[in-house]
Design an enzyme around this catalytic site. Structure first.
Site, PDB file in Angstrom:
ATOM      1  N   ASP A  50       0.033   5.149   1.074  1.00 57.32           N
ATOM      2  CA  ASP A  50      -0.083   6.108   2.167  1.00 57.32           C
ATOM      3  C   ASP A  50       0.010   5.378   3.511  1.00 57.32           C
ATOM      4  OD1 ASP A  50      -0.561   8.627   3.311  1.00 57.32           O
ATOM      5  OD2 ASP A  50      -2.022   9.089   1.749  1.00 57.32           O
ATOM      6  N   ASP A  86       0.869  -1.167   0.000  1.00 61.02           N
ATOM      7  CA  ASP A  86       0.000   0.000   0.000  1.00 61.02           C
ATOM      8  C   ASP A  86       0.916   1.231   0.000  1.00 61.02           C
ATOM      9  OD1 ASP A  86      -2.354   1.625   0.546  1.00 61.02           O
ATOM     10  OD2 ASP A  86      -1.655   1.708   2.623  1.00 61.02           O
ATOM     11  N   ASP A 116      -1.316  -0.437   6.144  1.00 62.43           N
ATOM     12  CA  ASP A 116      -1.375   0.246   7.441  1.00 62.43           C
ATOM     13  C   ASP A 116      -2.789   0.284   8.006  1.00 62.43           C
ATOM     14  OD1 ASP A 116      -2.142   2.156   5.406  1.00 62.43           O
ATOM     15  OD2 ASP A 116      -2.042   3.688   6.965  1.00 62.43           O
TER      16      ASP A 116
HETATM   17 MG   LIG Z   1      -2.568   3.234   3.581  1.00 60.49          MG
END
Ligand SMILES: [Mg+2]
Length: 346
Positions: free
Chosen positions: A26, A24, A226
């Site tokens: 961000d 991923d 995250d």
């Molecule tokens: Mg993310």
């Protein structure tokens, strides 16, 4: 006990046997325009033994512009290494409605680019009798665009209504000045108006992962994210191992509270730990041991039995104990020490 004498150095790392690493963006690679600590060098090193790919729900940017941004941070990334939610939407659409056809697009350049590349004709008006609606976020999406989608989608699907595909349903989108409505919120506005549900291509749904696994020819993939509710849930749905890295949205207390289906294979403080032996949690008489840390659930109490001074090991042991207890976290008394958060927050 042989299990307890296992040294850190003998456990496999999360990358052991992995041929494809999917990350991923961000909260994993960067926060805002800048790279997160240790992310770039750790990913470059992972790329020495595995294929590296990047997955993003962001429908506003093209794969080429994402690749350019990642390259500027010091990663070696081509546009074809980036899997976007518009690409996943096109994979989904191709299975329902082969090109050529006219598609009503609600969204920006990233989406228009993919719809066009897939061989469809783009319209912005319901009066052009579109054969499907595809909706993704762009800052310029206006009420008039949502209204066109509503007009085009007025018939229910079982009354010959046309397909409606959303690139993703993230409720929010982080901006420089704070949190703003994301694609999920805009899709929800159309849903509220017409009573239909969109089919979703992005995380945590399977199409975006399936697109990545197919494109990179992955046999044993590892997904790094995250967020538990999109990244980790999505990886679990397609049956691939996952890393939750604590450099983004979800914090230690969220990890402890993760529902079944959103629990990661690995919990890392930062991406350096991709290359370190990952200690397996070992249960003995109801106590869960990770290196020198030990935690048990006794009735409604979560107890720290031993500490090693390494917070990530205590969190791993706590998660293992709580997850194995089968007890919802909100009825447990959890010592604050267990979810201390010395990890990097963007
Ligand atoms: Mg993310």
């Amino acid at each position: 006990m042989a299990l307890f004498s296992r040294k850190r150095s003998t456990a496999p790392s999360p990358l052991d046997g992995v041929d494809t690493v999917l990350a991923d963006l961000d909260g994993v690679v960067y926060a805002g325009p800048g790279a997160l600590p240790f992310a770039v060098e750790s990913l470059n090193r992972a790329g020495e033994s595995a294929r590296l790919g990047y997955i993003t729900n962001n429908a506003a940017r093209t794969d080429a512009s994402v690749a350019e941004h990642l390259s500027s941070l010091g990663l070696d990334v081509a546009a074809s290494d980036v899997v976007t939610s518009p690409q996943a939407a096109m994979r989904l659409l191709a299975g329902i409605l082969p090109a050529p056809a006219t598609i009503l697009v609600v969204g920006g350049d990233g989406l228009v680019d993919e719809v066009t590349k897939a061989g469809y004709t783009v319209t912005r008006s319901a009066e052009d009798s579109p054969a499907a609606v595809v909706q993704g976020f762009a800052p310029e999406v206006a009420w008039t665009d949502l209204a066109e989608a509503a007009f085009a989608l007025k018939l229910p699907e079982d009354e010959a209504g046309i397909p409606w595909i959303a690139t993703n349903t993230d409720w929010t989108i982080p901006r420089d000045r704070g949190v703003a409505p994301g694609n999920g919120t805009l899709v929800s506005a159309v849903h509220t108006a017409i009573g239909r549900l969109a089919t979703v291509a992005g995380k945590p749904e399977a199409p975006i992962f399936e697109e990545a696994l197919a494109r990179f020819g992955a046999r044993k993939a590892l997904f790094i994210g995250d967020r538990l509710d999109t990244d980790i849930m999505g990886a679990n749905r397609v049956g691939i191992d996952s890393v939750l890295v604590l450099t983004g949205i979800d914090r230690p207390k969220h990890v402890l509270a993760a529902p079944e289906g959103s629990r990661p294979t690995y919990i890392l403080g930062d991406l350096r730990e991709l290359h370190e032996p990952y200690p397996e949690a070992v249960e003995k008489d109801g106590v869960f041991h990770v290196n020198g840390a030990a935690v048990r659930v006794a009735g409604a109490d979560v107890e720290i039995v031993a500490e090693s001074g390494v917070q990530i090991d205590l969190l791993r042991a706590g998660a293992a104990a709580i997850w194995a207890s089968g007890t919802p976290v909100f009825v447990l008394r959890v010592p604050e020490r267990l979810y201390d958060d010395p990890f990097h927050r963007p």
